[in-house]
Design an enzyme around this catalytic site. Structure first.
Site, short mmCIF file in Angstrom:
data_model
loop_
_atom_site.label_atom_id
_atom_site.label_comp_id
_atom_site.label_asym_id
_atom_site.label_seq_id
_atom_site.Cartn_x
_atom_site.Cartn_y
_atom_site.Cartn_z
N LYS A 1 41.32 -31.43 79.90
CA LYS A 1 42.37 -31.26 80.89
C LYS A 1 42.60 -32.54 81.69
CE LYS A 1 44.56 -28.13 83.80
NZ LYS A 1 45.67 -28.13 82.83
N HIS B 1 70.05 -36.45 62.39
CA HIS B 1 69.68 -37.79 61.92
C HIS B 1 68.25 -37.83 61.37
CE1 HIS B 1 73.42 -39.16 63.60
NE2 HIS B 1 73.13 -38.52 64.71
N TRP C 1 33.31 -34.91 76.77
CA TRP C 1 34.44 -35.13 75.86
C TRP C 1 34.18 -36.48 75.23
CZ3 TRP C 1 38.45 -38.63 75.12
CH2 TRP C 1 39.52 -38.18 74.33
N ASN D 1 30.81 -40.18 83.37
CA ASN D 1 32.18 -39.84 83.00
C ASN D 1 32.98 -41.14 83.05
OD1 ASN D 1 34.81 -38.13 84.90
ND2 ASN D 1 34.85 -38.93 82.85
N GLY D 2 33.46 -41.59 81.90
CA GLY D 2 34.22 -42.85 81.88
C GLY D 2 33.91 -43.64 80.62
N LYS E 1 53.23 -27.57 73.74
CA LYS E 1 52.40 -26.40 74.05
C LYS E 1 51.93 -25.74 72.76
CE LYS E 1 51.68 -26.61 77.17
NZ LYS E 1 51.59 -27.37 78.36
N CYS F 1 35.08 -35.49 80.80
CA CYS F 1 33.69 -35.11 81.04
C CYS F 1 33.58 -34.54 82.45
CB CYS F 1 32.69 -36.25 80.92
SG CYS F 1 32.74 -37.10 79.35
N GLU G 1 58.46 -29.85 75.57
CA GLU G 1 57.32 -29.17 76.18
C GLU G 1 56.91 -27.95 75.34
OE1 GLU G 1 55.10 -29.79 78.16
OE2 GLU G 1 54.32 -27.91 78.89
N ARG H 1 37.19 -30.06 81.43
CA ARG H 1 37.22 -31.52 81.36
C ARG H 1 36.67 -32.08 80.04
NH1 ARG H 1 37.98 -33.76 86.32
NH2 ARG H 1 37.12 -35.71 85.57
N GLU I 1 49.23 -27.83 71.03
CA GLU I 1 47.96 -27.81 71.75
C GLU I 1 47.20 -26.50 71.51
OE1 GLU I 1 48.48 -30.23 75.90
OE2 GLU I 1 49.66 -28.40 75.74
#
Ligand code: G6P
Length: 611
Positions: free
Chosen positions: A606, A507, A73, A99-100, A488, A2, A484, A27, A491
């Site tokens: 983010k 395996h 968010w 925010n939290g 990416k 947020c 990574e 955010r 996302e």
């Protein structure tokens, strides 16, 4: 997560807040809202991105010199108009953004329900606000006093801004665990989750600490602790330019940030890496050389892309420094009662410096006597301040939600760190030390060469954009690069992708391979090269489609692969700094080919400031 913004002063508050919210949208972006005081409280909020709020308020009364705004968010309650912030208290006198997460909100809500309070939203924030209102009603004191009492009783994390319709001269703010910066202007103050909404108005800021309350008026900023004692605000000068947080001609922040890497890696190395004199100057290491080089063990704690940088660092530090390294997901490390001894060094890697899991993990390691070294991008952030020492990655503000330039900045710092410690310990010989320094120095130019012509990567992205799954494989230093690459792609394109060590593929994941599965091999020329050639053959034998990141001049892998993305030759320790770049571009172009919002992928944020 947020984003929160507040303004009080001589300007109209709404335009300042709106612009600020747009900068903080990284955010969280599932709903947005503002509250302004102009005669009374006016609250406007809307599900969706800030642009949708902007549409919603056309023609509405947006006047007022004090206001607060929020981009959300969702944690408690689905994204919707009614769950969007700001929330109003039952009396309608107070508005708050948050925010939290308030962890004990259920029991507080039950008490308030018994007292006759009603709730319009499903959020913990509305409960928190009514809790404050209830305390004020019962105690008869000021709003600030009621807030202080409430803060002592709630469990969780917060940054809140609170306004009272009967006091258009004051914003009250408080933080614990979620960031808050206050910009100091002439007869005005700006409040925000980071400095980006503030930078164009003033460069003088105060980073509010945990457990502090700020009483903010046009001409006055009072900081207090929860014991009601005044604290001296520590004013910091921002070292950031407005251009750094704008798109600068690129269509997306992600593309801009990928393309900035030659410059950001160079900025990270500049003044630190001095191959001509054989020196690496990093004051955070120089000042604590003994603690670091004599570490019995290093534990790297991080999340997401930063965790992948940590995995590569594990390989590099063990190779060059012969110090055992463990890499932990911060969220797991925090809650499994890990063994941490004096003499252990904890390396925290974080772009934002605000990731709640990482922050909390560090707090508990610090209590156990560990030395904390922060590798952080956001200057002045919570993790940077909590660390005993550290090194900034100097990648500049990263706005695209998927991390790109921050990752290569982290790798550059961690590689320098390993080289410096290995040299100080004598676990790396002089020739290799100087050779690797020179290799590192050459990275910005090599990244520039990769970025010079990206048409081939764009073509590959378009060819495979409709695949349902991808497998990313690599070995050694390139194994975390494969992870990574997969992250990416997930996302940005919402395509399911898995990263695996190339040999381990036998395996299990090999069962997935058929003519429809694109398999990306990170197969640059290194000590694992012959082995990975065999792994490519194993995939080809099962009709898998192979996309390879290969070294320029290699003619074996390109002959076997269906598609190839070439990178310049480099020492294997340095190679991840190059091999990750085509993978960043691949996911960017797949996202674009699918018509997705690459800067703000669904459900992500983010800066993850909730545990
Ligand atoms: C979020 C971001 C990722 C990032 C991770 C860790 O999930 O979307 O890009 O890697 O948080 O963030 P940090 O700021 O601690 O590096």
């Amino acid at each position: 997560m947020c984003g929160i913004v507040g303004y009080i002063g001589h300007r109209e508050a709404y335009p300042v807040i709106l612009k600020g919210l747009k900068r903080l949208e990284y955010r969280g972006y599932d709903s947005a809202g503002v509250a302004l005081i102009n005669g009374g409280l006016k609250v406007y909020k809307k599900k969706g991105k800030v642009a949708e709020l902007e549409e919603e308020v056309i023609g509405k009364d947006l006047r007022g010199h004090i206001g607060i705004g929020h981009t959300r968010w969702a944690t408690h309650g689905e994204p919707s108009d009614r769950n969007a912030h700001p929330h109003l208290s039952n009396s309608g006198e107070f508005a708050m953004i948050h925010n939290g997460i308030i962890e004990n909100y259920v029991s507080i809500k039950n008490d308030l329900l018994k007292k006759g309070y009603t709730f319009k939203s499903d959020t913990d924030t509305e409960v928190f606000l009514n809790f404050i209102e209830d305390i004020k009603k019962n105690n008869g004191g000021t709003l600030e006093e009621a807030l202080r009492i409430a803060l002592k009783r709630i469990v969780g994390a917060y940054c809140i801004l609170l306004i009272d319709q009967n006091d258009p001269e004051t914003i009250i703010a408080a933080r614990k665990g979620s960031p808050l910066v206050i910009g100091i202007g002439k007869g005005e103050h700006f409040l925000a989750s980071d400095a980006s909404p503030i930078i164009e108005y003033t460069k003088e800021v105060v980073y509010v600490n945990d457990y502090e309350i700020a009483i903010v008026r046009p001409d006055e900023l009072i900081l207090k602790n929860l014991g009601n004692e005044k604290q001296t605000p520590f004013i910091t000068k921002l070292d950031m330019e407005l251009a750094a947080i704008e798109k600068g001609g690129y269509e997306h922040f992600m593309l801009k940030e990928i393309n900035e890497q030659p410059e950001t890696i160079h900025d990270c190395l500049r003044g630190r890496l001095l191959p001509d004199s054989g020196q690496i100057i990093m004051s955070g290491i120089d000042d604590h050389l003994n603690e670091l080089k004599n570490a019995q063990r290093m534990v790297i704690v991080a999340c997401g892309t930063s965790w992948h940088a940590g995995l590569i660092a594990e390989y590099i530090i063990e190779e060059l420094c012969r110090i055992p390294v463990e890499v932990e997901y911060a969220s797991e490390f925090r809650y499994r009662n890990p063994v941490v001894n004096k003499g252990d060094v904890i390396i925290a890697i974080s772009q934002s410096g605000e990731t709640a899991d990482t922050l909390v993990a560090l707090g508990s390691a610090k209590e156990k006597g560990a030395f904390i070294f922060g590798v952080v991008n956001a200057v002045g952030s919570s993790i940077a301040r909590l660390s005993d020492a550290g090194a900034y990655s100097h990648a500049g503000p990263e706005i695209g939600v998927a991390s790109t330039k921050a990752f290569t900045g982290q790798l550059a710092v961690l590689t320098m760190m390993a080289l410096k410690l290995g040299h100080a310990k004598g676990t790396i010989d002089e020739d290799r030390y100087i050779g690797l320094m020179k290799e590192l120095e050459a990275v910005p130019e090599k990244v520039r060469l990769i970025l010079e012509d990206t048409s081939n990567i764009k073509r590959i992205a378009e060819k495979y954009k409709d695949a349902h799954d991808f497998l990313f494989l690599g070995r050694g230093y390139n194994f975390p690069v494969a992870l990574e690459g997969a992250l990416k792609l997930k996302e940005i394109s919402y395509i399911h992708a898995e990263g695996y060590p190339a040999a381990e593929m036998k395996h299990g994941p090999i069962a997935l391979v058929d003519e429809n599965l694109p398999v990306v091999f990170v197969a640059t020329k290194d000590s694992y090269y012959e082995k990975i050639v065999s792994n490519v053959q194993e995939i080809k034998a099962r009709k898998g489609k192979v996309i390879a990141v290969a070294t320029e001049g290699d003619d074996v892998i390109p002959a076997m692969a269906d598609d190839v993305m070439l990178v310049p030759d480099a020492d294997e320790i340095i190679a991840p700094l190059l091999s990750v770049v085509p993978l960043q571009l691949l996911s960017y172009y797949v996202g674009i080919a699918k018509g997705l919002d690459v800067d703000k992928p669904r459900n992500l944020a983010k800066s993850v400031t909730v545990e």
